[in-house]
Design a protein around this motif. Structure first.
Motif, PDB file in Angstrom:
ATOM      1  N   GLN A 140      -5.535   0.714   1.623  1.00 36.71           N
ATOM      2  CA  GLN A 140      -5.806   2.077   1.163  1.00 36.71           C
ATOM      3  C   GLN A 140      -6.625   2.772   2.227  1.00 36.71           C
ATOM      4  O   GLN A 140      -7.610   2.224   2.720  1.00 36.71           O
ATOM      5  N   ALA A 141      -6.187   3.979   2.591  1.00 36.09           N
ATOM      6  CA  ALA A 141      -6.959   4.840   3.525  1.00 36.09           C
ATOM      7  C   ALA A 141      -7.339   4.114   4.808  1.00 36.09           C
ATOM      8  O   ALA A 141      -8.461   4.199   5.291  1.00 36.09           O
ATOM      9  N   ASP A 147       8.753  -4.096   9.075  1.00 35.16           N
ATOM     10  CA  ASP A 147       8.241  -2.809   8.597  1.00 35.16           C
ATOM     11  C   ASP A 147       9.206  -2.247   7.561  1.00 35.16           C
ATOM     12  O   ASP A 147      10.197  -1.612   7.900  1.00 35.16           O
ATOM     13  N   GLU A 148       8.932  -2.514   6.289  1.00 35.54           N
ATOM     14  CA  GLU A 148       9.770  -2.070   5.170  1.00 35.54           C
ATOM     15  C   GLU A 148      11.246  -2.443   5.386  1.00 35.54           C
ATOM     16  O   GLU A 148      12.124  -1.587   5.398  1.00 35.54           O
ATOM     17  N   PRO A 149      11.552  -3.733   5.553  1.00 36.77           N
ATOM     18  CA  PRO A 149      12.923  -4.126   5.884  1.00 36.77           C
ATOM     19  C   PRO A 149      13.921  -3.922   4.756  1.00 36.77           C
ATOM     20  O   PRO A 149      15.124  -4.007   4.985  1.00 36.77           O
ATOM     21  N   THR A 150      13.441  -3.682   3.540  1.00 44.44           N
ATOM     22  CA  THR A 150      14.367  -3.513   2.412  1.00 44.44           C
ATOM     23  C   THR A 150      14.315  -2.098   1.845  1.00 44.44           C
ATOM     24  O   THR A 150      14.786  -1.858   0.739  1.00 44.44           O
ATOM     25  N   PHE A 166       5.620  -4.145   2.723  1.00 34.54           N
ATOM     26  CA  PHE A 166       6.501  -3.896   1.583  1.00 34.54           C
ATOM     27  C   PHE A 166       5.777  -3.001   0.586  1.00 34.54           C
ATOM     28  O   PHE A 166       4.571  -3.117   0.392  1.00 34.54           O
ATOM     29  N   HIS A 167       6.499  -2.105  -0.062  1.00 30.53           N
ATOM     30  CA  HIS A 167       5.908  -1.359  -1.171  1.00 30.53           C
ATOM     31  C   HIS A 167       5.786  -2.254  -2.400  1.00 30.53           C
ATOM     32  O   HIS A 167       4.878  -2.106  -3.216  1.00 30.53           O
ATOM     33  N   ASP A 168       6.733  -3.182  -2.524  1.00 29.08           N
ATOM     34  CA  ASP A 168       6.744  -4.068  -3.691  1.00 29.08           C
ATOM     35  C   ASP A 168       7.132  -5.464  -3.225  1.00 29.08           C
ATOM     36  O   ASP A 168       8.223  -5.675  -2.700  1.00 29.08           O
ATOM     37  N   GLY A 228       0.825  -1.200   0.000  1.00 32.21           N
ATOM     38  CA  GLY A 228       0.000   0.000   0.000  1.00 32.21           C
ATOM     39  C   GLY A 228       0.856   1.246   0.000  1.00 32.21           C
ATOM     40  O   GLY A 228       2.053   1.199   0.301  1.00 32.21           O
ATOM     41  N   ARG A 229       0.243   2.362  -0.347  1.00 34.22           N
ATOM     42  CA  ARG A 229       0.969   3.622  -0.408  1.00 34.22           C
ATOM     43  C   ARG A 229       1.377   4.079   0.986  1.00 34.22           C
ATOM     44  O   ARG A 229       0.777   3.700   1.990  1.00 34.22           O
ATOM     45  N   SER A 230       2.399   4.928   1.052  1.00 37.94           N
ATOM     46  CA  SER A 230       2.788   5.524   2.321  1.00 37.94           C
ATOM     47  C   SER A 230       1.609   6.292   2.905  1.00 37.94           C
ATOM     48  O   SER A 230       0.899   6.999   2.188  1.00 37.94           O
ATOM     49  N   GLY A 231       1.402   6.111   4.211  1.00 31.28           N
ATOM     50  CA  GLY A 231       0.302   6.792   4.864  1.00 31.28           C
ATOM     51  C   GLY A 231      -1.005   6.043   4.852  1.00 31.28           C
ATOM     52  O   GLY A 231      -2.011   6.538   5.363  1.00 31.28           O
ATOM     53  N   SER A 232      -1.013   4.834   4.286  1.00 32.24           N
ATOM     54  CA  SER A 232      -2.270   4.073   4.214  1.00 32.24           C
ATOM     55  C   SER A 232      -2.608   3.361   5.518  1.00 32.24           C
ATOM     56  O   SER A 232      -3.712   2.838   5.667  1.00 32.24           O
ATOM     57  N   GLY A 233      -1.665   3.307   6.471  1.00 32.04           N
ATOM     58  CA  GLY A 233      -1.940   2.706   7.771  1.00 32.04           C
ATOM     59  C   GLY A 233      -1.246   1.387   8.038  1.00 32.04           C
ATOM     60  O   GLY A 233      -1.507   0.751   9.058  1.00 32.04           O
ATOM     61  N   LYS A 234      -0.343   0.986   7.153  1.00 34.74           N
ATOM     62  CA  LYS A 234       0.310  -0.323   7.291  1.00 34.74           C
ATOM     63  C   LYS A 234       1.117  -0.423   8.588  1.00 34.74           C
ATOM     64  O   LYS A 234       0.973  -1.384   9.346  1.00 34.74           O
ATOM     65  N   SER A 235       1.977   0.555   8.826  1.00 37.64           N
ATOM     66  CA  SER A 235       2.842   0.501  10.009  1.00 37.64           C
ATOM     67  C   SER A 235       2.046   0.561  11.297  1.00 37.64           C
ATOM     68  O   SER A 235       2.462   0.001  12.325  1.00 37.64           O
TER      69      SER A 235
END
Length: 251
Positions: free
Chosen positions: A244-245, A195-198, A227-229, A61-68
């Motif tokens: 998302q959101a 949390d985005e380890p790469t 991950f973003h990808d 998901g995009r940055s700011g979508s709430g994943k972390s």
């Protein structure tokens, strides 16, 4: 036997012989109030997710979508506002991480649940070797094993020996992230949050992270990663969710 040891033993007996998800998130919500700005910011809302033991689940998901926010609620650096996070602990049996007392939360962080963030947060004037060794000492008792696992992890991430006894405030961003990953993975936790380890790693380092994830998965570690990808995790990730959101959307 101490009271803590009795609690742990009772929890282990209670969870023996049962079949349940390693982690079950039920209608989790968390928001943030920015008092200075008089604003309310949504983190995540109505999140439900179940992860079986040994699974590796990815969230994109995009940055700011709430994943972390989800990971921080599980690790309890964020206190959830609604919902349940039921973790099947080896020590205490099933517990709700959203309401669990601090004493047991700290125990689980030390011995069962690992967290890899994008930022290295360590005690000042602690060397790279000492950081990894201290983490290894939480997982192993034999001093020789602790030392060999420390060396194995530093070598895996291509840290030159001349860096082992230096303070990481002199390291590059990529070196700090690799050290953070080494510290978390050397413990071989039951549940690992990534949390985005790469995020800031080159391709060679990403491959080394993937190798360790495969090793941990083969050893039974359950993982939830952001991950973003997820392309570089193809073949390792069992399921993927997109955010998302603040909520999950259909893939």
């Amino acid at each position: 036997m101490t009271a803590d040891a009795i609690d742990i033993a009772q929890g282990a007996v209670a969870s023996a012989g049962t079949s349940r998800p390693m982690l079950a998130i039920e209608d989790l919500s968390k928001g943030f109030t920015l008092h200075a700005a008089g604003r309310r910011v949504r983190g995540c809302e109505g999140i439900s997710l179940s992860i079986e033991a040994g699974e590796f689940v990815g969230v994109t998901g995009r940055s700011g979508s709430g994943k972390s926010t989800i990971l921080k609620c599980i690790y309890r650096t964020n206190l959830p506002e609604a919902g349940r996070i039921v973790y099947d602990s080896a020590a205490f049996g099933p517990v709700d991480l959203a309401t669990l007392d601090e004493r047991r939360v700290i125990y689980l962080r030390n011995y069962e649940i690992g967290y890899i963030s994008q930022f290295l947060d360590v005690v000042p004037r602690t060397t790279a070797r000492d950081i990894v060794r201290a983490s290894a000492a939480e997982a192993f008792e034999d001093p020789d094993v602790i030392e060999s696992e420390t060396v194995r992890m530093l070598e895996h991430f291509d840290f030159p020996q001349e860096l082992w006894d230096l303070y990481p405030n002199t390291f590059s961003g990529g070196e700090k992230l690799r050290l953070n990953i080494a510290r978390a993975m050397v413990r071989r936790p039951r549940l690992l949050l990534l949390d985005e380890p790469t995020a800031s790693l080159d391709n060679a380092s990403k491959i080394k992270v993937r190798d360790l994830i495969e090793q941990l998965k083969a050893g039974g570690t359950t993982m939830l990663g952001i991950f973003h990808d997820l392309e570089f995790m193809e073949g390792v990730c069992d399921r993927e969710y997109n955010m998302q959101a603040g909520g999950f959307v259909a893939g």
